[in-house]
Design an enzyme around this catalytic site. Structure first.
Site, mmCIF file in Angstrom:
data_model
loop_
_atom_site.group_PDB
_atom_site.id
_atom_site.type_symbol
_atom_site.label_atom_id
_atom_site.label_comp_id
_atom_site.label_asym_id
_atom_site.label_seq_id
_atom_site.Cartn_x
_atom_site.Cartn_y
_atom_site.Cartn_z
ATOM 1 N N TRP A 1 -63.027 1.416 7.309
ATOM 2 C CA TRP A 1 -63.093 1.351 5.745
ATOM 3 C C TRP A 1 -62.857 2.618 5.332
ATOM 4 C CZ3 TRP A 1 -64.381 -2.318 2.546
ATOM 5 C CH2 TRP A 1 -64.759 -2.109 1.153
ATOM 6 N N GLN B 1 -63.318 7.981 -4.018
ATOM 7 C CA GLN B 1 -63.144 8.566 -2.918
ATOM 8 C C GLN B 1 -63.012 7.536 -1.898
ATOM 9 O OE1 GLN B 1 -65.176 9.528 -0.217
ATOM 10 N NE2 GLN B 1 -64.043 11.037 0.654
ATOM 11 N N THR C 1 -64.643 6.645 0.832
ATOM 12 C CA THR C 1 -65.885 5.761 1.457
ATOM 13 C C THR C 1 -66.246 4.887 0.354
ATOM 14 O OG1 THR C 1 -67.135 7.891 0.443
ATOM 15 C CG2 THR C 1 -66.330 8.226 2.712
ATOM 16 N N LYS C 2 -65.875 5.067 -0.819
ATOM 17 C CA LYS C 2 -66.607 4.325 -2.049
ATOM 18 C C LYS C 2 -66.640 2.774 -1.880
ATOM 19 C CE LYS C 2 -68.770 7.778 -3.996
ATOM 20 N NZ LYS C 2 -68.081 8.935 -2.772
ATOM 21 N N ASN C 3 -67.191 1.936 -2.723
ATOM 22 C CA ASN C 3 -67.128 0.403 -2.476
ATOM 23 C C ASN C 3 -65.747 -0.014 -3.115
ATOM 24 O OD1 ASN C 3 -69.968 1.090 -2.103
ATOM 25 N ND2 ASN C 3 -70.472 -0.870 -3.020
#
Length: 431
Positions: A22, A197, A199-201
């Site tokens: 991800w 960023q 890591t975001k959805n």
């Protein structure tokens, strides 16, 4: 009953299943970045349409916002919103005691003082009753956070703000796509800040942020703020004049192009995520002593982070400290291949930057209000309880193909709960 992996048994989640990519980087993401690289419009202040302005338009259209301004980070979006709404030295801004550090730092960047309020035990978001108790003559704004993707009670918060003449800036860093009574979060208050960023959805290829608002005046103020206070208009030659205080908070074209490609797939990803996560949580909700994250009626939860709370008494462990049960479960679940983490180690008011009140030196901005001396944090019982008795699951469940992995995670939870005696022994040793 299977032997726990922590004591030599086979782990539920095989090691070759534990890594999950991800963000997902697909061919369309690579093409979008290469096209932007070849397009010679690599910054947001180039004349005419560019990847940054395209992302702004598409984000606003997809979620129904009046205006969208792309900036360097979600933190920059918060700071620019505060600046655009006139928050400055000596003002107070109410923020939740449980959040990422950026929520508390953004007011300080404006020489304003963050005032912490406790949170709701279910959503982990600002408690409107405590917010009202924190309002003083210096209060200028409230920043509700849609923590972990769960919408805050923005109706009550905006009602409080209206009665006291305060601005509301939604920190929606973790909540793109979340809704409150049919309205997209970020667009309910005066402004909303999103993080892109990685890591975001909805990520970019690094760092990025977006400011959304229904106010054309505020959007223009933020555009000036991100570009040194200059006025950048299509068809108008740049004059290099700063018409007010500004920063260099621009997003570049490669970041914007990457996010634009991710945005095009968001609906498909979100449908899969809602299906996978809700099935996972339904299965875990049957376990005694475990409180799963919940989407309240009338809301859509974005499930950015899954936070689980543990109740020793309901688990059958009267007299055991919540921290001890949390520690035991973390060890046992991680051994089974479930990457549980504590995430926040303390409430925001306990962070050294706020306790010591060094700020910009001389105790500023707190010195403006006459409160510059270092203080010991106190209060915020709900935020402290949540940190003491919970663990989080992050990132892996965002993958649209995570359904089978979440089934393994659920099996691991059930295996640990079936070994209640071992949990009790470990928890008692940690008490």
């Amino acid at each position: 009953m299977s032997k726990l992996a922590a004591f030599g048994g086979a782990a539920v989640v095989p090691k070759d299943r534990r890594h999950v990519d991800w963000p997902l980087v697909e061919d369309e993401d690579r093409k979008a970045v290469l096209d932007a690289l070849d397009g010679a419009r690599l910054v947001s202040n180039t004349d005419g349409a560019n990847p940054v302005s395209t992302l702004e338009e598409r984000w606003a259209r997809r979620f129904g916002y009046g205006h969208c301004v792309a900036v360097s980070t979600g933190t920059a979006a918060l700071s620019l919103a505060l600046a655009g709404l006139g928050v400055g030295p000596g003002d107070e801004v109410i923020v939740p005691a449980l959040s990422f550090i950026a929520t508390g730092l953004a007011p300080v960047h404006q020489m304003a003082v963050p005032v912490f309020a406790d949170v709701d035990p279910v959503t982990f978001n600002l408690d409107p009753d405590d917010v009202e108790h924190r309002i003083t003559g210096r209060t200028k704004a409230i920043i509700p956070v849609h923590l972990h993707g769960a919408p805050a009670d923005v109706d009550r918060i905006t009602d409080i703000a209206r009665r006291h003449g305060l601005a509301v800036i939604e920190d929606a860093a973790q909540a793109p796509g979340a809704t409150h009574r049919g309205r997209p979060v970020g667009g309910i208050g005066d402004a909303g800040a999103f993080s892109l960023q990685a890591t975001k959805n909805i990520p970019t290829c690094g760092e990025g942020g977006l400011l959304v608002t229904g106010s054309a005046e505020l959007a223009e103020s933020v555009r000036r703020g991100r570009q040194f206070g200059e006025v950048i208009e299509s068809g108008r030659e740049r004059d290099y004049v700063s018409y007010g205080l500004g920063w260099n908070h621009k997003m570049n074209a490669l970041q914007a192009a990457f996010t634009d490609a991710q945005l095009a797939r968001f609906d498909d990803y979100e449908r899969a995520r809602q299906r996978n996560v809700t099935a996972f949580l339904r299965r875990l909700a049957r376990l005694p002593g475990l409180r799963v994250p919940t989407a309240l009626p009338g809301t859509t939860h974005a499930w950015h982070i899954l936070r689980f709370r543990f109740d020793p008494a309901a688990f059958g462990l009267d007299g055991v400290r919540p921290e001890a049960l949390r520690s035991a479960l973390r060890r046992l679940l991680r051994a089974e291949g479930v990457p549980m983490s504590q995430y926040q180690l303390m409430p925001l008011p306990d962070q050294k930057v706020f306790v010591d009140r060094v700020g910009f030196g001389g105790g500023y901005p707190w010195a403006v209000t006459g409160a510059s001396a270092p203080v010991a944090s106190a209060g915020y019982p709900v935020a402290r309880a949540v940190i003491a008795d919970s663990l989080t699951l992050q990132k892996r469940h965002l993958h649209p193909g995570s359904g089978q992995l979440l089934e393994l995670y659920a099996e691991a939870f059930e295996k640990v709960w079936a070994n209640a005696g071992a949990v009790a022994t470990l928890a008692a040793a940690a008490s």
